[in-house]
Write a protein that holds these residues in place. Structure first.
Motif, short mmCIF file in Angstrom:
data_model
loop_
_atom_site.label_atom_id
_atom_site.label_comp_id
_atom_site.label_asym_id
_atom_site.label_seq_id
_atom_site.Cartn_x
_atom_site.Cartn_y
_atom_site.Cartn_z
N GLY A 18 0.85 -1.19 0.00
CA GLY A 18 0.00 0.00 0.00
C GLY A 18 0.88 1.23 0.00
O GLY A 18 2.04 1.16 0.40
N MET A 19 0.34 2.33 -0.47
CA MET A 19 1.14 3.56 -0.49
C MET A 19 1.07 4.27 0.85
O MET A 19 1.71 5.28 1.06
N ASP A 20 0.29 3.70 1.78
CA ASP A 20 0.17 4.30 3.10
C ASP A 20 1.51 4.47 3.78
O ASP A 20 1.71 5.39 4.55
N ARG A 21 2.43 3.57 3.46
CA ARG A 21 3.69 3.68 4.20
C ARG A 21 4.54 4.87 3.75
O ARG A 21 5.50 5.23 4.43
N TYR A 22 4.19 5.47 2.63
CA TYR A 22 4.90 6.68 2.23
C TYR A 22 4.11 7.94 2.55
O TYR A 22 4.55 9.05 2.29
N THR A 257 0.58 4.92 -8.13
CA THR A 257 -0.27 4.09 -7.27
C THR A 257 -1.07 4.95 -6.30
O THR A 257 -2.28 4.76 -6.14
N ALA A 258 -0.41 5.90 -5.66
CA ALA A 258 -1.11 6.75 -4.68
C ALA A 258 -2.23 7.53 -5.36
O ALA A 258 -3.33 7.67 -4.82
N LEU A 259 -1.96 7.99 -6.56
CA LEU A 259 -2.95 8.78 -7.29
C LEU A 259 -4.14 7.93 -7.71
O LEU A 259 -5.31 8.30 -7.51
N VAL A 260 -3.85 6.76 -8.24
CA VAL A 260 -4.93 5.86 -8.66
C VAL A 260 -5.76 5.43 -7.45
O VAL A 260 -6.99 5.41 -7.50
N GLU A 261 -5.09 5.11 -6.35
CA GLU A 261 -5.82 4.71 -5.14
C GLU A 261 -6.76 5.83 -4.68
O GLU A 261 -7.91 5.57 -4.34
N LEU A 266 -12.71 7.88 -4.77
CA LEU A 266 -13.77 8.87 -4.99
C LEU A 266 -15.04 8.23 -5.53
O LEU A 266 -16.10 8.86 -5.56
N GLN A 267 -14.91 7.00 -6.00
CA GLN A 267 -16.06 6.24 -6.53
C GLN A 267 -16.88 7.08 -7.50
O GLN A 267 -18.08 7.28 -7.32
N MET A 268 -16.20 7.53 -8.51
CA MET A 268 -16.86 8.36 -9.52
C MET A 268 -17.66 7.46 -10.47
O MET A 268 -17.38 6.28 -10.60
N ALA A 269 -18.65 8.06 -11.10
CA ALA A 269 -19.46 7.30 -12.07
C ALA A 269 -19.75 8.19 -13.26
O ALA A 269 -19.86 9.41 -13.13
N TYR A 270 -19.88 7.56 -14.43
CA TYR A 270 -20.29 8.33 -15.60
C TYR A 270 -21.69 8.86 -15.35
O TYR A 270 -22.54 8.15 -14.81
N PRO A 271 -21.97 10.10 -15.71
CA PRO A 271 -23.32 10.62 -15.50
C PRO A 271 -24.31 9.88 -16.40
O PRO A 271 -23.93 9.45 -17.50
N PRO A 272 -25.56 9.71 -15.96
CA PRO A 272 -26.55 9.04 -16.82
C PRO A 272 -26.87 9.94 -18.02
O PRO A 272 -26.67 11.16 -17.95
N PRO A 273 -27.37 9.36 -19.11
CA PRO A 273 -27.72 10.20 -20.26
C PRO A 273 -28.86 11.15 -19.90
O PRO A 273 -29.64 10.87 -19.00
N ALA A 274 -28.91 12.28 -20.57
CA ALA A 274 -29.91 13.30 -20.27
C ALA A 274 -31.33 12.81 -20.59
O ALA A 274 -32.30 13.28 -20.02
N GLU A 275 -31.45 11.86 -21.50
CA GLU A 275 -32.78 11.32 -21.83
C GLU A 275 -32.64 9.83 -22.11
O GLU A 275 -31.53 9.33 -22.23
N ASP A 276 -33.77 9.13 -22.20
CA ASP A 276 -33.74 7.69 -22.49
C ASP A 276 -33.25 7.49 -23.93
O ASP A 276 -33.84 8.01 -24.88
#
Ligand code: AMP
Ligand code: MG
Length: 286
Positions: A18-22, A257-261, A266-276
């Motif tokens: 883990g990058m915690d040690r740095y 690694t630290a950046l990706v972790e 942040l658990q980001m998600a693609y926004p849903p489409p504006a319409e069906d």
């Protein structure tokens, strides 16, 4: 609000180290002499490079998500002694990332206009907006590093700045910025090798500054100034990482690694489409 790397879910087994040690825990007294710039986490170069390739691809996707979501802001601060590898990290960690989504802001000697303002003025305007990632190549930390070592302002002036910086970074974090700060830690022996390369290699001579030799003579003072920075400004909302940087391939792997972790946390998600979109037919071109 920043979620520290410690709070990030990890894929079991994906990263044995883990990058915690740095990462510097808040209110730790940092002694740089006790942190080995030559550390490689027991890895070999070949394996590290393969992992970096994988992280580059994950970072590419995470940056796209950041942009697509358009909500969060990411600030990466890079600090190091000369030849420490700030430029190398920018080139290799962000390899493959869409250049439209990442900006680099480099901070050199302040101009007259910058000096006429408070020291955070010039950096604040370069902080990331929603959906953006910004890398600071040097930063407001120079105002408690070179400024302290060279006594460019009285002690009473720079000594107040740690508090300003913590509060200012807290403001950015409260307003949705994830902040990660990296000190690329090289040994003076490795710097001597790299400075000699700069002196001798025609492809690197353009980077050589006689002034860098003056900074090298002040190595001990710089380490004391960095220790104060790391001890006093690593906070839950803007942590410092001390990156072993004598081996370029390990340095790049630790930062990536630290950046990706942190970005995965942040658990980001693609926004849903504006319409069906399910019934939409793509028409023939007219
Ligand atoms: P480089 O990043 O190697 O191109 O060099 C930039 C130079 O600007 C370094 O020598 C820094 O120490 C210097 N610098 C950056 N910020 C400041 C500051 N706030 N005050 C004085 N010098 C600075
Ligand atoms: Mg330089």
């Amino acid at each position: 609000m920043y979620r520290g790397a410690g709070a990030v879910c990890r894929r079991p087994g994906a990263y044995p180290f883990g990058m915690d040690r740095y990462r510097i825990a808040p209110d730790t007294t940092v002694n740089l002499a006790a942190l080995d710039p030559g550390d490689t986490g027991g890895l070999r170069e070949k394996e590290a490079r393969e992992r970096l390739g994988e992280l580059n691809r994950r970072l590419e996707t995470l940056q796209e998500l950041l942009y697509a979501e358009g909500k969060r802001k990411v600030l990466v601060v890079l600090q190091a002694m000369d030849t420490g590898g700030k430029d190398g990290v920018i080139r290799r960690v962000f390899d493959g990332v869409n250049p439209q989504g990442v900006k680099v802001a480099a901070f050199g000697r302040p101009t007259e206009e910058e000096l006429a303002h408070d020291y955070l003025w010039r950096v604040h305007r370069h902080t990331p907006g929603a959906g953006q990632m910004v890398i600071f190549n040097r930063s407001h930390y120079e105002d408690v590093l070179v400024v302290r070592v060279r006594a460019l302002v009285p002690d009473s002036v720079w000594s107040r700045r740690y508090r300003h910086i913590n509060e200012w970074e807290h403001l950015l974090a409260d307003e949705g910025t994830t902040i990660l700060k990296f000190f690329l830690h090289i040994s003076p022996e490795e710097q001597a090798i790299r400075l000699a390369e700069r002196r001798d290699d025609p492809a690197k001579q353009w980077k050589f500054r006689r002034g860098d030799l003056e900074e090298r003579r002040l190595w001990t003072s710089y380490m004391a100034a960095y220790e104060a920075v790391l001890s006093r400004t690593s906070t839950p909302w803007a942590p410092w990482f001390v990156v072993p940087a004598d081996r370029k391939w390990y340095r790049d792997l630790v930062v990536a690694t630290a950046l990706v972790e942190a970005l995965e946390g942040l658990q980001m998600a693609y926004p849903p489409p504006a319409e069906d979109l399910s019934g939409i037919v793509i028409p023939p071109a007219g």
